[in-house]
Design an enzyme around this catalytic site. Structure first.
Site, PDB file in Angstrom:
ATOM      1  N   TYR A   1       0.831  -1.206   0.000  1.00  0.00           N
ATOM      2  CA  TYR A   1       0.000   0.000   0.000  1.00  0.00           C
ATOM      3  C   TYR A   1       0.868   1.260   0.000  1.00  0.00           C
ATOM      4  O   TYR A   1       0.610   2.207  -0.755  1.00  0.00           O
ATOM      5  CB  TYR A   1      -0.907  -0.031   1.224  1.00  0.00           C
ATOM      6  CG  TYR A   1      -1.885   1.106   1.342  1.00  0.00           C
ATOM      7  CD1 TYR A   1      -3.022   1.169   0.536  1.00  0.00           C
ATOM      8  CD2 TYR A   1      -1.693   2.114   2.284  1.00  0.00           C
ATOM      9  CE1 TYR A   1      -3.931   2.203   0.658  1.00  0.00           C
ATOM     10  CE2 TYR A   1      -2.597   3.157   2.415  1.00  0.00           C
ATOM     11  CZ  TYR A   1      -3.715   3.195   1.602  1.00  0.00           C
ATOM     12  OH  TYR A   1      -4.614   4.228   1.716  1.00  0.00           O
TER      13      TYR A   1
ATOM     14  N   LYS B   1       0.887   4.068  -2.943  1.00  0.00           N
ATOM     15  CA  LYS B   1       0.506   5.445  -2.673  1.00  0.00           C
ATOM     16  C   LYS B   1       1.674   6.410  -2.907  1.00  0.00           C
ATOM     17  O   LYS B   1       1.464   7.554  -3.320  1.00  0.00           O
ATOM     18  CB  LYS B   1      -0.016   5.574  -1.242  1.00  0.00           C
ATOM     19  CG  LYS B   1      -1.391   4.937  -1.045  1.00  0.00           C
ATOM     20  CD  LYS B   1      -2.418   5.476  -2.033  1.00  0.00           C
ATOM     21  CE  LYS B   1      -3.833   5.106  -1.660  1.00  0.00           C
ATOM     22  NZ  LYS B   1      -4.826   5.586  -2.685  1.00  0.00           N
TER      23      LYS B   1
END
Length: 252
Positions: free
Chosen positions: A159, A163
Site C-alpha cells: 500500500y 501510494k
C-alpha cells in the site's frame, strides 16, 4: 470569480465511489452543481449513491468499473463526458484495496494486487480520461494518496509503495499537462471508512493511530470531500502538482 466553488455545467468521474470517501466526494460534487458518474466494482453500491444524488435534486449516473480494465475505463470516461456534452472536466482516482501483511509474509500476489489497483488504476483511468479533458483551464485530475505514501507504514509495504507511486504520477502529470492547462493534485486523507476498519476495530492499533493524530479523532468522509470540491473548482485554478494531507495533522 463570483462563485469559485460552483461546478455547474461540469462533469466528474469518481472511482471507488460506492462508499466512504468516494461516495462523499460524489455527493459533494453534485451539491456543487456537477453531473457525476459514480463508479465502483460493486454495481449496487454505485447505483445507490447515484440514486441518492438524483433524489436530492442532483445529476448522476452509475457504472461498474474495475480500474485495472482499460476498456471499461474508456467506456466510463465516455459515459461521464456525455453528462456534459462530451467533455469530462474532473477525474477523481479514488478506488483502492488493501492486503495487509508484514513484509516477510507478504506474497508477490498481495503486492501486485494492491499496486495494480492503486497505482495501475490511476494510470489506466487517467489515460482513458485524458482525451476528454478540456484545455480551457477547467480540466482536473485529483488523485488519492495517503500518509502511507508520504512516511510509510508497518504491515502495508504494498500500500505504501502504491501510494508513493501515486504521488510521483501526480507530480509528473502536473508538469506534463500544464501546457494543456489541466491541473493534477493529490489528497492524502484519513477517515473512518471500510479501508480503515481493520485498524479502527483493533483496540491496540486504533489507540496507536489516534495517538499520532493531533486532532485526536477520525474524520467522517464528508469532512474530506470539501477538499476535492476545492481542487475541482476555479478556486484552485493556479494549484498543480501538490499533495494536501487532510489527516487531522498526522503528517506535519
Amino acid at each position: 470569480m463570483t462563485a469559485p466553488f460552483d461546478l455547474s455545467g461540469r462533469a466528474a468521474l469518481v472511482t471507488g465511489a460506492g462508499n466512504g470517501i468516494g461516495a462523499a466526494v460524489a455527493r459533494a460534487f453534485a451539491r456543487a452543481g456537477a453531473a457525476v458518474l459514480v463508479t465502483d466494482l460493486d454495481k449496487d453500491a454505485a447505483a445507490a449513491v447515484a440514486s441518492e444524488i438524483v433524489e436530492a435534486g442532483g445529476r448522476a449516473e452509475s457504472a461498474v468499473l474495475d480500474v485495472r480494465d482499460a476498456e471499461a475505463a474508456a467506456a466510463a470516461a465516455e459515459q461521464a463526458a456525455d453528462l456534459a456534452g462530451g467533455t469530462l472536466h474532473v477525474l477523481v482516482n479514488n478506488a483502492g484495496a488493501i492486503a495487509p501483511a508484514m513484509f516477510p509474509k507478504m506474497t508477490a500476489e498481495q503486492f501486485r494486487f494492491v499496486v495494480d489497483v492503486h497505482l495501475g488504476g490511476t494510470f489506466t483511468v487517467s489515460q482513458a480520461a485524458l482525451p476528454l479533458l478540456p484545455d480551457d483551464g477547467t480540466g482536473r485530475i485529483i488523485n488519492v494518496t495517503s500518509a502511507a505514501g508520504l512516511v510509510g507504514t508497518i504491515g502495508q509495504v504494498n500500500y505504501s509503495a502504491a501510494k508513493s507511486g501515486v504521488i510521483g504520477v501526480t507530480k509528473s502529470l502536473a508538469k506534463e499537462l500544464a501546457r494543456r492547462r489541466i491541473t493534477v493534485n493529490a489528497v492524502a486523507p484519513l477517515a473512518a471508512t471500510t479501508m480503515t476498519e481493520n485498524i479502527r476495530s483493533n483496540e491496540k492499533l486504533a489507540e496507536l493511530t489516534l495517538a499520532r493524530i493531533p486532532l485526536g479523532r477520525w474524520a467522517d468522509p464528508d469532512e474530506i470531500a470539501g477538499t476535492f470540491v476545492f481542487f475541482a473548482s476555479d478556486a484552485a485554478s493556479y494549484i498543480t502538482g501538490q499533495v494536501l494531507a487532510v489527516d487531522g495533522g498526522t503528517v506535519i
